[in-house]
Design a protein around this motif. Structure first.
Motif, mmCIF file in Angstrom:
data_model
loop_
_atom_site.group_PDB
_atom_site.id
_atom_site.type_symbol
_atom_site.label_atom_id
_atom_site.label_comp_id
_atom_site.label_asym_id
_atom_site.label_seq_id
_atom_site.Cartn_x
_atom_site.Cartn_y
_atom_site.Cartn_z
ATOM 1 N N ALA A 1 -47.795 -5.138 19.060
ATOM 2 C CA ALA A 1 -47.709 -6.591 18.944
ATOM 3 C C ALA A 1 -49.035 -7.263 18.622
ATOM 4 C CB ALA A 1 -47.164 -7.146 20.253
ATOM 5 N N TRP B 1 -43.729 -6.574 15.663
ATOM 6 C CA TRP B 1 -42.371 -6.702 16.196
ATOM 7 C C TRP B 1 -42.350 -6.995 17.679
ATOM 8 C CZ3 TRP B 1 -38.022 -3.272 13.994
ATOM 9 C CH2 TRP B 1 -38.002 -3.372 12.610
ATOM 10 N N GLY B 2 -43.457 -7.383 18.245
ATOM 11 C CA GLY B 2 -43.508 -7.623 19.680
ATOM 12 C C GLY B 2 -44.014 -6.389 20.400
ATOM 13 N N SER B 3 -44.035 -6.481 21.719
ATOM 14 C CA SER B 3 -44.590 -5.378 22.494
ATOM 15 C C SER B 3 -43.723 -4.128 22.371
ATOM 16 C CB SER B 3 -44.725 -5.772 23.957
ATOM 17 O OG SER B 3 -43.453 -6.086 24.489
#
Length: 58
Positions: free
Chosen positions: A38, A44-46
């Motif tokens: 991320a 795509w986020g964590s």
């Protein structure tokens, strides 16, 4: 020009026709974009590193 004394052997991956084109491509591929995490603008986020490592080892 020096001779190539490499002991590596060539291997051939199976190929298949790509859609309705005349291209022959290999089936090997691994989409790893999401594993990047991320820490960047279009991430795509964590991500859970354990899941990422498991996917690579699979």
């Amino acid at each position: 020009m020096a001779a190539n004394n490499s002991s590596a052997t060539a291997t051939t991956l199976p190929t298949r026709r790509f859609g309705h084109t005349d291209m022959e491509i290999t089936r090997v591929g691994f989409g790893a974009w999401a594993i990047g995490g991320a820490d960047w603008t279009v991430g795509w986020g964590s991500q859970d590193d354990r899941d990422s490592i498991a996917a690579i080892r699979r």
